[in-house]
Enzyme design. Structure first.
Site, PDB file in Angstrom:
ATOM      1  N   VAL A  15      60.567 -14.671  14.948  1.00  0.00           N
ATOM      2  CA  VAL A  15      59.934 -15.880  15.462  1.00  0.00           C
ATOM      3  C   VAL A  15      58.583 -16.137  14.809  1.00  0.00           C
ATOM      4  O   VAL A  15      58.251 -17.280  14.458  1.00  0.00           O
ATOM      5  CB  VAL A  15      59.789 -15.805  17.002  1.00  0.00           C
ATOM      6  CG1 VAL A  15      59.018 -14.583  17.450  1.00  0.00           C
ATOM      7  CG2 VAL A  15      59.132 -17.063  17.554  1.00  0.00           C
ATOM      8  N   LYS A  36      65.387  -8.345   4.094  1.00  0.00           N
ATOM      9  CA  LYS A  36      66.162  -7.281   3.458  1.00  0.00           C
ATOM     10  C   LYS A  36      67.610  -7.280   3.910  1.00  0.00           C
ATOM     11  O   LYS A  36      68.447  -6.581   3.346  1.00  0.00           O
ATOM     12  CB  LYS A  36      65.524  -5.923   3.729  1.00  0.00           C
ATOM     13  CG  LYS A  36      65.493  -5.500   5.190  1.00  0.00           C
ATOM     14  CD  LYS A  36      64.821  -4.138   5.302  1.00  0.00           C
ATOM     15  CE  LYS A  36      64.730  -3.682   6.743  1.00  0.00           C
ATOM     16  NZ  LYS A  36      64.053  -2.370   6.853  1.00  0.00           N
ATOM     17  N   ARG A  45      66.394 -11.785  17.717  1.00  0.00           N
ATOM     18  CA  ARG A  45      67.670 -12.135  18.365  1.00  0.00           C
ATOM     19  C   ARG A  45      68.020 -11.213  19.519  1.00  0.00           C
ATOM     20  O   ARG A  45      68.819 -11.561  20.392  1.00  0.00           O
ATOM     21  CB  ARG A  45      68.805 -12.123  17.350  1.00  0.00           C
ATOM     22  CG  ARG A  45      69.118 -10.765  16.769  1.00  0.00           C
ATOM     23  CD  ARG A  45      70.351 -10.774  15.892  1.00  0.00           C
ATOM     24  NE  ARG A  45      71.570 -11.001  16.652  1.00  0.00           N
ATOM     25  CZ  ARG A  45      72.763 -10.596  16.253  1.00  0.00           C
ATOM     26  NH1 ARG A  45      72.901  -9.971  15.089  1.00  0.00           N
ATOM     27  NH2 ARG A  45      73.821 -10.827  16.978  1.00  0.00           N
ATOM     28  N   TRP A  46      67.421 -10.002  19.563  1.00  0.00           N
ATOM     29  CA  TRP A  46      67.750  -9.039  20.607  1.00  0.00           C
ATOM     30  C   TRP A  46      66.849  -9.184  21.830  1.00  0.00           C
ATOM     31  O   TRP A  46      67.002  -8.427  22.799  1.00  0.00           O
ATOM     32  CB  TRP A  46      67.654  -7.618  20.053  1.00  0.00           C
ATOM     33  CG  TRP A  46      68.609  -7.376  18.931  1.00  0.00           C
ATOM     34  CD1 TRP A  46      68.340  -7.379  17.590  1.00  0.00           C
ATOM     35  CD2 TRP A  46      70.017  -7.141  19.033  1.00  0.00           C
ATOM     36  NE1 TRP A  46      69.470  -7.147  16.855  1.00  0.00           N
ATOM     37  CE2 TRP A  46      70.527  -6.996  17.713  1.00  0.00           C
ATOM     38  CE3 TRP A  46      70.907  -7.025  20.111  1.00  0.00           C
ATOM     39  CZ2 TRP A  46      71.869  -6.744  17.453  1.00  0.00           C
ATOM     40  CZ3 TRP A  46      72.240  -6.777  19.850  1.00  0.00           C
ATOM     41  CH2 TRP A  46      72.715  -6.631  18.530  1.00  0.00           C
ATOM     42  N   ALA A  47      65.912 -10.110  21.789  1.00  0.00           N
ATOM     43  CA  ALA A  47      64.982 -10.264  22.913  1.00  0.00           C
ATOM     44  C   ALA A  47      65.698 -10.926  24.091  1.00  0.00           C
ATOM     45  O   ALA A  47      65.902 -12.130  24.109  1.00  0.00           O
ATOM     46  CB  ALA A  47      63.779 -11.102  22.490  1.00  0.00           C
ATOM     47  N   GLU A 122      58.955 -11.021  35.694  1.00  0.00           N
ATOM     48  CA  GLU A 122      59.255  -9.715  35.116  1.00  0.00           C
ATOM     49  C   GLU A 122      58.111  -8.753  35.408  1.00  0.00           C
ATOM     50  O   GLU A 122      57.104  -9.132  36.005  1.00  0.00           O
ATOM     51  CB  GLU A 122      59.510  -9.842  33.610  1.00  0.00           C
ATOM     52  CG  GLU A 122      60.778 -10.607  33.270  1.00  0.00           C
ATOM     53  CD  GLU A 122      61.015 -10.754  31.778  1.00  0.00           C
ATOM     54  OE1 GLU A 122      60.192 -10.237  30.994  1.00  0.00           O
ATOM     55  OE2 GLU A 122      62.007 -11.383  31.397  1.00  0.00           O
ATOM     56  N   HIS A 347      60.871   0.783  22.400  1.00  0.00           N
ATOM     57  CA  HIS A 347      61.113  -0.654  22.493  1.00  0.00           C
ATOM     58  C   HIS A 347      60.147  -1.508  21.676  1.00  0.00           C
ATOM     59  O   HIS A 347      60.566  -2.437  21.000  1.00  0.00           O
ATOM     60  CB  HIS A 347      61.040  -1.075  23.956  1.00  0.00           C
ATOM     61  CG  HIS A 347      61.350  -2.517  24.205  1.00  0.00           C
ATOM     62  ND1 HIS A 347      62.535  -3.105  23.805  1.00  0.00           N
ATOM     63  CD2 HIS A 347      60.634  -3.506  24.801  1.00  0.00           C
ATOM     64  CE1 HIS A 347      62.539  -4.382  24.160  1.00  0.00           C
ATOM     65  NE2 HIS A 347      61.395  -4.652  24.741  1.00  0.00           N
ATOM     66  N   GLU A 371      55.187  -8.583  15.847  1.00  0.00           N
ATOM     67  CA  GLU A 371      55.077  -7.198  16.294  1.00  0.00           C
ATOM     68  C   GLU A 371      54.390  -6.297  15.275  1.00  0.00           C
ATOM     69  O   GLU A 371      53.789  -5.293  15.636  1.00  0.00           O
ATOM     70  CB  GLU A 371      56.468  -6.642  16.617  1.00  0.00           C
ATOM     71  CG  GLU A 371      56.437  -5.289  17.304  1.00  0.00           C
ATOM     72  CD  GLU A 371      57.807  -4.797  17.716  1.00  0.00           C
ATOM     73  OE1 GLU A 371      57.906  -3.632  18.151  1.00  0.00           O
ATOM     74  OE2 GLU A 371      58.789  -5.563  17.600  1.00  0.00           O
ATOM     75  N   ARG A 382      52.037  -3.631  26.363  1.00  0.00           N
ATOM     76  CA  ARG A 382      52.370  -5.058  26.340  1.00  0.00           C
ATOM     77  C   ARG A 382      52.899  -5.543  27.690  1.00  0.00           C
ATOM     78  O   ARG A 382      53.756  -4.910  28.300  1.00  0.00           O
ATOM     79  CB  ARG A 382      53.441  -5.321  25.275  1.00  0.00           C
ATOM     80  CG  ARG A 382      53.943  -6.749  25.228  1.00  0.00           C
ATOM     81  CD  ARG A 382      54.942  -6.924  24.114  1.00  0.00           C
ATOM     82  NE  ARG A 382      56.186  -6.233  24.352  1.00  0.00           N
ATOM     83  CZ  ARG A 382      57.302  -6.802  24.829  1.00  0.00           C
ATOM     84  NH1 ARG A 382      57.293  -8.092  25.134  1.00  0.00           N
ATOM     85  NH2 ARG A 382      58.398  -6.107  24.989  1.00  0.00           N
TER      86      ARG A 382
END
Length: 528
Positions: A15, A36, A45-47, A122, A347, A371, A382
């Site tokens: 992002v 790469k 995409r895994w968030a 959250e 994580h 990140e 975080r």
């Protein structure tokens, strides 16, 4: 060696990198994105979690979001940076939606009403301010929208960034890359933006994809940049635990599940978070991860390697969390009828390449966003769903600085030789990092970590370069963790369990010409 020229080279397609690339291209600059792997193979995409962003109409405030961020950061969050990200994030999300991102919304109340965005809570948040897409597929939707947006810059996929090259003034003026053919090339640029994501593959078990091999931190360090806060590795409290245990990339069970009412229980059926923290199961991640680790050590019910998430009372679980449901189903677990086995795993890296509020590193014309960067937003831990927000805001800020301060292409004074390590040696290092540099570490465990030696004779390949990057950044993490003799946020020293006022400051590191890590004071931020 092949040679190419652009105005801006962005390394990574998450992002933050995509936002910076879009904004720079929209201003008329020639931009190329280097990945790469496939552009969609990164961490974004895994968030599963969403984006923390305030909506005043709900009664939430910027000050409240800022307060939660600073509290989670355990005394190391930079309040100026946090205020900027939290405030500017509102408009940044609006611009992301204008680029096509679609978030979950309430049903329209009538003609012309698009429906208010759904917001959940959250860990660490005191308000419902988290927006999601597809229930638990926010990152995938953000990435889809940015990759499909009008004006998407050119992507050079399958090319591994090796090193930053600098000119006679010490300014970044491009990167060397390894092509799929094995040839090394040079891409010259007026500005280099590192947006490579995190360091999940330093550990044997992680929520991160295989591409998260700490490349950006290693590249910046070798170029002479300063890094900081690498001891603060956040462990997600709940990744899916299967019969094979924890190894490789593990499916996340998002904090939003606990936000919807799920609770953690041990092998004997007892609540894990009762009496641990006022927010109980919605406490900050470091608190929950440590509580789970301690409960597992007690071996309740004869189980010492995982606990359980009881989500049976969550109404409409499959509809609200389709990605998690699919992962559970694949593991033979029905979350609406059975307890979900979970355990902590690596994580998120809270630190990284030191930057100011424009994404500028300590090397001129070298930027870091997302990140890979240490902006000061996250501090020692975080706050949930602040990462995508930071990526949007800092991607925009870096692009704006590049556009406002154009420079001619410099001439590289030298092309660095790629660093390599024999890939099989990394497996043992990853297991050692999980065992000795996990949620709880002490002087003895840190001293037991053995690092593979560089292998100049190894064939230059993606695997051998990644192995070198993992090894270098693992050294950073261990050095910083051994230096910080206190417990703070995501850094828990079992031999120094208390927080110490003297350590309310970052630990910065640089790499000497002899490849030694040097601890130093953090440079002051460039005034904004």
């Amino acid at each position: 060696m092949w040679d190419a020229h652009v105005d801006v080279v962005v390394v990574g397609s998450g992002v933050a990198g995509l936002t910076a690339a879009h904004d720079a291209a929209a201003a008329g600059l020639r931009v190329v994105i280097i990945t790469k792997d496939a552009p969609e193979a990164g961490s974004t995409r895994w968030a599963q979690g969403g984006i923390a962003v305030v909506d005043a109409a709900t009664g939430d405030t910027i000050d409240a979001h800022l307060h939660d961020t600073v509290v989670a950061g355990a005394g190391l969050t930079d309040p100026v940076v946090a205020a900027a990200v939290v405030t500017e994030g509102i408009a940044a999300v609006a611009r992301l939606r204008a680029r096509g991102a679609v978030f979950d919304s309430l049903a329209p109340s009538g003609p012309g009403d698009p429906g208010a965005l759904l917001r959940t809570r959250e860990g660490g948040h005191h308000a419902d301010r988290i927006i999601h897409a597809g229930g638990d597929a926010t990152g995938a939707e953000v990435e889809r929208a940015l990759l499909a947006a009008t004006g998407m810059p050119a992507v050079l996929a399958g090319h591994l960034a090796l090193d930053v090259v600098t000119d006679v003034a010490g300014s970044a003026c491009g990167v060397t890359v390894l092509a799929p053919s094995g040839r090394v090339g040079l891409i010259r640029a007026g500005a280099v933006v590192l947006a490579t994501g995190g360091c999940g593959q330093l550990y044997a078990a992680t929520s991160n994809p295989p591409v998260a091999t700490a490349d950006g931190v290693a590249i910046a360090l070798r170029a002479g940049a300063q890094v900081a806060d690498l001891e603060f590795i956040q462990f997600h409290p709940t990744v899916l635990f299967t019969d094979g245990g924890l190894a490789g990339q593990r499916p996340l069970v998002s904090e939003a599940v606990r936000g919807a009412g799920a609770v953690l229980v041990d092998g004997a059926g007892r609540r894990v978070m009762t009496g641990v923290h006022p927010l109980a199961d919605l406490a900050p991640r470091d608190v929950v991860s440590l509580a789970i680790t301690r409960r597992m050590a007690e071996n309740p019910g004869g189980i010492d390697d995982h606990v359980f998430l009881d989500a049976r009372a969550v109404e409409g679980f499959a509809r609200r969390f389709p990605t998690i449901t699919a992962a559970c189903t694949a593991a033979g677990v029905d979350p609406q009828r059975q307890l979900i086995p979970v355990a902590p795993a690596e994580h998120f890296q809270c630190g990284g390449v030191w930057t100011d509020l424009q994404g500028r590193t300590t090397i001129n014309r070298l930027y870091a966003v997302g990140e890979v960067a240490r902006t000061g937003l996250h501090g020692a831990n975080r706050l949930a769903s602040n990462s995508l927000l930071e990526g949007l805001v800092m991607g925009e800020r870096a692009a704006a600085d590049i556009v406002e301060n154009p420079v001619p292409l410099g001439e590289p004074i030298a092309v660095p030789q790629p660093r390599t390590v024999d890939p099989p040696a990394v497996g043992q290092l990853q297991r050692s990092m999980s065992k000795r540099v996990g949620i709880g570490r002490d002087a003895t465990s840190l001293a037991q970590v053995l690092f593979p030696r560089p292998d100049p004779g190894a064939r230059v390949s993606r695997e051998s370069v990644e192995a070198a990057n993992i090894t270098l950044v693992a050294r950073l993490v261990v050095t910083a963790a051994a230096t910080r003799t206190e417990s703070r946020g995501a850094h828990v020293r079992l031999d120094f369990p208390e927080r110490r006022l003297a350590w309310a400051q970052p630990i910065s590191l640089t790499l000497t010409a002899d490849d030694e890590l040097e601890i130093g004071a953090l440079r002051p931020a460039v005034p904004v």
